[in-house]
Design an enzyme around this catalytic site. Structure first.
Site, short mmCIF file in Angstrom:
data_model
loop_
_atom_site.label_atom_id
_atom_site.label_comp_id
_atom_site.label_asym_id
_atom_site.label_seq_id
_atom_site.Cartn_x
_atom_site.Cartn_y
_atom_site.Cartn_z
CE LYS A 1 1.94 6.09 8.25
NZ LYS A 1 1.18 6.11 7.37
C1 LIG Z 1 6.68 2.51 7.53
C2 LIG Z 1 5.86 3.31 7.07
N1 LIG Z 1 6.93 3.54 6.10
C3 LIG Z 1 6.05 4.69 5.51
C4 LIG Z 1 4.74 5.05 5.66
C5 LIG Z 1 4.10 5.91 4.16
O1 LIG Z 1 3.72 6.64 4.85
P1 LIG Z 1 2.04 7.87 4.68
O2 LIG Z 1 0.87 7.05 4.72
O3 LIG Z 1 1.95 8.98 5.32
O4 LIG Z 1 2.40 8.53 2.41
C6 LIG Z 1 3.63 3.88 6.25
C7 LIG Z 1 2.90 4.48 6.69
O5 LIG Z 1 1.97 3.66 5.44
C8 LIG Z 1 4.67 2.65 7.13
O6 LIG Z 1 4.29 3.09 8.18
#
Ligand SMILES: Cc1ncc(COP(=O)(O)O)c(C=O)c1O
Length: 453
Positions: free
Chosen positions: A44
């Protein structure tokens, strides 16, 4: 000298690592893009900085402003790093489902954390979506990031994560598998990879309790699919603008238990200490193995670090409470191991029924053994009490011995669960286990049912 001007310049260029033991059943090369190597320990960081820089560029975020975001922690960490380096204040609004570690970590990097209830509708004024929006309206010179609908999120992965994966695999990638929350990672990477080679297949990992899979397959936003779940970071009860369904070839859902168990397996079998959505992602890859051929190159992305889950998926008590540890339950002693340290709650023959009722209520139990000076002589449970109450409304003031039923059958610690189950009937609600000289414990229907998980 080779050094970064600030911490933000160390974001990206994370390694691609071969999955060995966990991929033995898969006829393809499985590579993990391990995003914990980013300074905020998650993927992120990439989109957080991109969202901030795009907002600075078009004036949504002004000098000295306050950044406000509803975040499960990782985006908050990325935003915190950007806020520190660029001189902004940060407020993170989180749901109470998120781990305490995530909240503490955000506070450690200077964010103000506001906690909201998880089990409310997104448009409820208490939801973290609503609270973040409201704070953005009320705090002067503030900017609401909205990672769900802010397309700079997808753009970050189109500009960085996608090209890195393409270059690291020398264009040989055939499948990309990743958990979907806001959708930024999957949509940005998918767009870049499909532009390079439209044959690359993109698979999203979803949770039970989320709308994505059904919506992708049917176009129906089915509210029946929405219920609370344990897995963190992926799955949604909304359709974020960052999920570009047209770029996704399919979704597979992974259970909370599997996601938790595989998070631990990644740590102990691969030495890759990553978070809960990574466990879901690698289990998803295993669920999809029929789709892969021997020459395929499958890239799975691990979003964040295991350190954020030490109180949850990496904690044996937490796992056991949810029935996620595959301890085999075969004997009487296995059935009571979670409460064997607590004393057996009993009532005496001469006590009043009202005392027994108080104790049932206090300990939230439905049955209780009755004792006198000689030992266990009877039992009292909700069924007996109800029957007696129908016959005599003043039952509460009678001594227990006048309404008690037969004592519960007694078994040994080694008696099999099968044998014990046969002892339950309409007239018998519990079984006692003889542990040592005068030490007994109780097995209820609830213990037998819990062992079925
Ligand atoms: C630990 C974790 N895994 C997966 C995701 C999913 O990624 P994305 O938001 O890019 O779909 C996030 C973010 O929301 C996350 O914090």
């Amino acid at each position: 000298m080779k050094y970064a001007q600030n911490i933000l310049q160390t974001i990206g260029n994370t390694p691609l690592v071969k999955i060995n033991k966990l991929a033995t059943g898969i006829d393809a090369l499985v590579l993990a893009k391990v995003e914990t190597f980013n300074p905020g320990n998650s993927v992120k960081d990439r989109m957080a900085v991109k969202m901030v820089e795009d907002a600075e560029a078009d004036g949504r975020l002004k000098p000295g402003g306050t950044i406000i975001e509803g975040t499960s922690g990782n985006t908050g960490m990325g935003l915190a790093l950007a806020a520190i380096v660029k001189g902004y204040k940060l407020v993170c609004v989180m749901s109470d489902k998120q781990s305490k570690e995530k909240m503490d970590i955000l506070r450690a990097v200077g964010a103000k954390v506001v906690v909201c209830p998880t089990d409310v509708e997104p448009d409820d004024p208490r939801s973290y979506y609503s609270v973040s929006k409201r704070m953005a309206e009320e705090i002067p010179n503030s900017w609401y990031v909205n990672q769900y609908d802010n397309l700079s999120n997808t753009a970050a992965h189109y500009e960085q994560t996608g090209p890195e994966i393409w270059e690291q695999t020398e264009g040989k990638i055939t499948h990309f598998v990743v958990g979907v929350g806001t959708g930024g990672t999957i949509s940005g990477v998918a767009k870049y990879l499909k532009e390079k080679n439209p044959d690359i297949k993109i698979w999203g990992i979803d949770t039970y309790g989320s709308v994505f899979k059904k919506y992708h397959e049917t176009g129906i936003f089915d509210e029946n699919e929405i219920y609370s779940y344990v897995t963190e970071g992926i799955g949604e009860d909304i359709l974020p603008k960052n999920v570009n369904f047209s770029l996704i070839d399919g979704f597979t859902k992974v259970t909370d238990k599997d996601a938790a168990v595989y998070t631990r397996k990644l740590a102990v079998e691969e030495g890759i200490f990553v978070g809960n959505s990574a466990g879901a992602a690698i289990k998803g890859v295993l669920q999809l193995k029929e789709h892969f051929k021997p020459d395929d190159v499958v890239v799975v992305l691990f979003h964040d670090s295991g350190s954020r889950y030490v109180g949850k998926m990496f904690n044996d008590d937490w796992m056991r409470e949810r029935g996620y540890l595959d301890d085999t339950i075969t004997k009487a002693e296995d059935l009571i191991k979670d409460h064997v340290d607590k004393p057996l709650v009993v009532v005496r023959t001469e006590e009043l029924v009202s005392h027994a009722i108080d104790r049932l209520r206090k300990y939230k139990i439905s049955q209780i053994p009755v004792v006198d000076t000689t030992g266990i002589v009877g039992s009292l449970d909700e069924t007996d009490l109800f029957r007696s109450f129908i016959a005599d409304k003043n039952i509460a003031d009678k001594p227990v011995k006048e309404v008690m039923g037969k004592p519960y059958p007694i078994v040994k610690a080694g008696t099999s669960v099968d044998e014990i189950s046969k002892l339950f009937s309409k007239d018998n609600q519990a079984v006692l286990v003889h542990l040592s000289e005068d030490k007994y414990h109780i097995i209820t229907k609830h213990d037998i049912i819990s062992s079925m998980k």
